[in-house]
Design a protein around this motif. Sequence first.
Motif, mmCIF file in Angstrom:
data_model
loop_
_atom_site.group_PDB
_atom_site.id
_atom_site.type_symbol
_atom_site.label_atom_id
_atom_site.label_comp_id
_atom_site.label_asym_id
_atom_site.label_seq_id
_atom_site.Cartn_x
_atom_site.Cartn_y
_atom_site.Cartn_z
ATOM 1 N N ASP A 109 0.840 -1.193 0.000
ATOM 2 C CA ASP A 109 0.000 0.000 0.000
ATOM 3 C C ASP A 109 0.877 1.246 0.000
ATOM 4 O O ASP A 109 2.108 1.157 0.010
ATOM 5 N N LYS A 110 0.234 2.403 -0.001
ATOM 6 C CA LYS A 110 1.007 3.650 -0.092
ATOM 7 C C LYS A 110 1.862 3.896 1.144
ATOM 8 O O LYS A 110 2.802 4.679 1.107
ATOM 9 N N LYS A 111 1.563 3.187 2.252
ATOM 10 C CA LYS A 111 2.381 3.290 3.466
ATOM 11 C C LYS A 111 3.466 2.214 3.512
ATOM 12 O O LYS A 111 4.114 2.025 4.529
ATOM 13 N N LYS A 112 3.622 1.484 2.396
ATOM 14 C CA LYS A 112 4.647 0.444 2.226
ATOM 15 C C LYS A 112 4.438 -0.777 3.110
ATOM 16 O O LYS A 112 5.377 -1.502 3.422
ATOM 17 N N ARG A 113 3.173 -1.016 3.510
ATOM 18 C CA ARG A 113 2.830 -2.252 4.210
ATOM 19 C C ARG A 113 2.605 -3.339 3.164
ATOM 20 O O ARG A 113 2.158 -3.057 2.061
ATOM 21 N N ASN A 114 2.916 -4.567 3.525
ATOM 22 C CA ASN A 114 2.859 -5.702 2.599
ATOM 23 C C ASN A 114 1.660 -6.590 2.893
ATOM 24 O O ASN A 114 1.338 -6.843 4.068
ATOM 25 N N TYR A 115 1.056 -7.095 1.817
ATOM 26 C CA TYR A 115 -0.145 -7.925 1.921
ATOM 27 C C TYR A 115 -0.023 -9.121 0.998
ATOM 28 O O TYR A 115 0.477 -9.009 -0.120
ATOM 29 N N LEU A 116 -0.516 -10.254 1.468
ATOM 30 C CA LEU A 116 -0.727 -11.410 0.610
ATOM 31 C C LEU A 116 -2.230 -11.635 0.596
ATOM 32 O O LEU A 116 -2.844 -11.796 1.659
ATOM 33 N N VAL A 117 -2.794 -11.605 -0.593
ATOM 34 C CA VAL A 117 -4.236 -11.785 -0.756
ATOM 35 C C VAL A 117 -4.445 -13.036 -1.604
ATOM 36 O O VAL A 117 -3.967 -13.114 -2.735
ATOM 37 N N THR A 118 -5.159 -14.009 -1.043
ATOM 38 C CA THR A 118 -5.443 -15.270 -1.714
ATOM 39 C C THR A 118 -6.923 -15.292 -2.058
ATOM 40 O O THR A 118 -7.767 -15.212 -1.165
ATOM 41 N N LEU A 119 -7.207 -15.402 -3.357
ATOM 42 C CA LEU A 119 -8.579 -15.347 -3.847
ATOM 43 C C LEU A 119 -8.889 -16.539 -4.741
ATOM 44 O O LEU A 119 -7.979 -17.143 -5.317
ATOM 45 N N PHE A 139 -4.809 -12.005 3.776
ATOM 46 C CA PHE A 139 -6.251 -11.985 3.526
ATOM 47 C C PHE A 139 -6.595 -13.176 2.639
ATOM 48 O O PHE A 139 -5.894 -13.453 1.661
ATOM 49 N N MET A 140 -7.695 -13.845 2.992
ATOM 50 C CA MET A 140 -8.106 -15.019 2.220
ATOM 51 C C MET A 140 -9.576 -14.910 1.852
ATOM 52 O O MET A 140 -10.401 -14.457 2.652
ATOM 53 N N ASP A 141 -9.858 -15.349 0.653
ATOM 54 C CA ASP A 141 -11.211 -15.365 0.131
ATOM 55 C C ASP A 141 -12.122 -16.139 1.088
ATOM 56 O O ASP A 141 -11.807 -17.263 1.480
ATOM 57 N N ALA A 142 -13.256 -15.547 1.429
ATOM 58 C CA ALA A 142 -14.207 -16.211 2.330
ATOM 59 C C ALA A 142 -14.740 -17.507 1.734
ATOM 60 O O ALA A 142 -15.239 -18.366 2.473
ATOM 61 N N ALA A 143 -14.605 -17.699 0.420
ATOM 62 C CA ALA A 143 -15.023 -18.953 -0.211
ATOM 63 C C ALA A 143 -14.263 -20.146 0.367
ATOM 64 O O ALA A 143 -14.764 -21.276 0.334
ATOM 65 N N ALA A 144 -13.093 -19.906 0.929
ATOM 66 C CA ALA A 144 -12.304 -20.998 1.527
ATOM 67 C C ALA A 144 -13.024 -21.613 2.727
ATOM 68 O O ALA A 144 -12.807 -22.779 3.051
ATOM 69 N N LYS A 145 -13.888 -20.838 3.373
ATOM 70 C CA LYS A 145 -14.624 -21.358 4.528
ATOM 71 C C LYS A 145 -15.550 -22.512 4.148
ATOM 72 O O LYS A 145 -15.919 -23.314 5.001
ATOM 73 N N GLU A 146 -15.942 -22.570 2.875
ATOM 74 C CA GLU A 146 -16.872 -23.594 2.393
ATOM 75 C C GLU A 146 -16.184 -24.727 1.646
ATOM 76 O O GLU A 146 -16.812 -25.719 1.320
ATOM 77 N N ALA A 147 -14.920 -24.573 1.338
ATOM 78 C CA ALA A 147 -14.204 -25.559 0.524
ATOM 79 C C ALA A 147 -13.795 -26.773 1.343
ATOM 80 O O ALA A 147 -13.455 -26.657 2.522
#
Length: 175
Positions: free
Chosen positions: A67-77, A132-140
Amino acid sequence: MNASPQDLDQMPRSSDALLAQLNEWGLDYVLHEHVALRTVEDAKQVEADIAVPGENALRVKNLYLRDKKKRNYLVTLEQDRAIDLKALGGELGVGGLSFGSADRLMQNLGVLPGAVTPLAMVNGVSNDVWFFMDAAAKEADAIYMHPLVNTRTIAMKRADLMAFFDRVGCEVNWV
């Protein structure tokens, strides 16, 4: 990008070491070896060979973002979910999302482009990467992902993946 042996030597943790750790922790998975997969489209070409009939599986794509504050994210979708970085930033409550560089990817998650995976949080936790992980994983029933390299895919039951996150101290934020 296909990792050369030299690239793999620079990784903080090898795929074999990760799999050994999963075994030590008693976490079940099914390992599939295949050609290097660089994109979701590449992955779809091998899915038919590794799919379990009737299984409610989540196949994922992974985004390493800053992000613009240089924080790092892993987003799994879910692999077919459309991505709008501005809208995603709003959902995550952050602004100015952009893709992180290959150098930062290696530094923060210990993987090369094309091999990004939720399992990289084994390295990301100590580098303050938000997950962050896709909420669809809750059903998989199972989640399919790379074990730190793009020439392997593992299928893990959702409960085993959640146990992995607990073991490495990773907070899962649902999106």
